[in-house]
Design a protein around this motif. Structure first.
Motif, mmCIF file in Angstrom:
data_model
loop_
_atom_site.group_PDB
_atom_site.id
_atom_site.type_symbol
_atom_site.label_atom_id
_atom_site.label_comp_id
_atom_site.label_asym_id
_atom_site.label_seq_id
_atom_site.Cartn_x
_atom_site.Cartn_y
_atom_site.Cartn_z
ATOM 1 N N UNK A 1 0.844 -1.198 0.000
ATOM 2 C CA UNK A 1 0.000 0.000 0.000
ATOM 3 C C UNK A 1 0.879 1.248 0.000
ATOM 4 N N UNK A 2 0.616 2.194 -0.898
ATOM 5 C CA UNK A 2 1.414 3.419 -0.940
ATOM 6 C C UNK A 2 1.501 4.092 0.431
ATOM 7 N N UNK A 3 2.714 4.473 0.794
ATOM 8 C CA UNK A 3 2.939 5.137 2.073
ATOM 9 C C UNK A 3 3.301 4.197 3.198
ATOM 10 N N UNK A 4 3.160 2.892 2.993
ATOM 11 C CA UNK A 4 3.488 1.949 4.069
ATOM 12 C C UNK A 4 4.688 1.062 3.723
ATOM 13 N N UNK A 5 5.481 1.502 2.747
ATOM 14 C CA UNK A 5 6.651 0.720 2.338
ATOM 15 C C UNK A 5 7.639 0.516 3.482
ATOM 16 N N UNK B 1 8.805 -3.043 5.124
ATOM 17 C CA UNK B 1 10.198 -3.470 5.176
ATOM 18 C C UNK B 1 10.634 -3.749 6.607
ATOM 19 N N UNK B 2 10.169 -2.942 7.558
ATOM 20 C CA UNK B 2 10.511 -3.168 8.966
ATOM 21 C C UNK B 2 9.906 -4.478 9.469
ATOM 22 N N UNK B 3 8.679 -4.769 9.058
ATOM 23 C CA UNK B 3 8.037 -6.016 9.475
ATOM 24 C C UNK B 3 8.760 -7.225 8.903
ATOM 25 N N UNK B 4 9.175 -7.126 7.642
ATOM 26 C CA UNK B 4 9.922 -8.231 7.031
ATOM 27 C C UNK B 4 11.265 -8.405 7.735
ATOM 28 N N UNK B 5 11.937 -7.317 8.058
ATOM 29 C CA UNK B 5 13.217 -7.398 8.773
ATOM 30 C C UNK B 5 13.044 -8.074 10.126
ATOM 31 N N UNK C 1 8.371 1.356 -7.048
ATOM 32 C CA UNK C 1 8.949 1.160 -5.722
ATOM 33 C C UNK C 1 8.022 0.509 -4.700
ATOM 34 N N UNK C 2 6.721 0.553 -4.924
ATOM 35 C CA UNK C 2 5.843 -0.072 -3.929
ATOM 36 C C UNK C 2 5.699 -1.573 -4.168
#
Length: 55
Positions: free
Chosen positions: A11-15, A19-23, A47-48
């Motif tokens: 979702x735009x704006x939550x990139x 990424x933090x959740x995946x990390x 980029x999204x």
């Protein structure tokens, strides 16, 4: 060896949050039996769109 590839449209704006959740879960994925590696890549033209690959 099997490689799993997932194309994820964020979702735009939550990139950054995505990424933090995946990390946060990456160590669990990498520790899974049979996992030889894990990557997350952001698209250049879109980029999204994130591409996750694990083998």
């Amino acid at each position: 060896m099997i490689t799993e590839i997932a194309r994820i449209e964020v979702t735009p704006g939550s990139e950054a949050a995505f990424e933090a959740a995946v990390a946060e879960v990456a160590p669990l994925l990498e520790a899974a039996k049979g996992c030889h590696g894990f990557q997350l890549q952001r698209g250049i033209e879109r980029p999204r769109v994130q591409t996750q690959s694990a083998s």
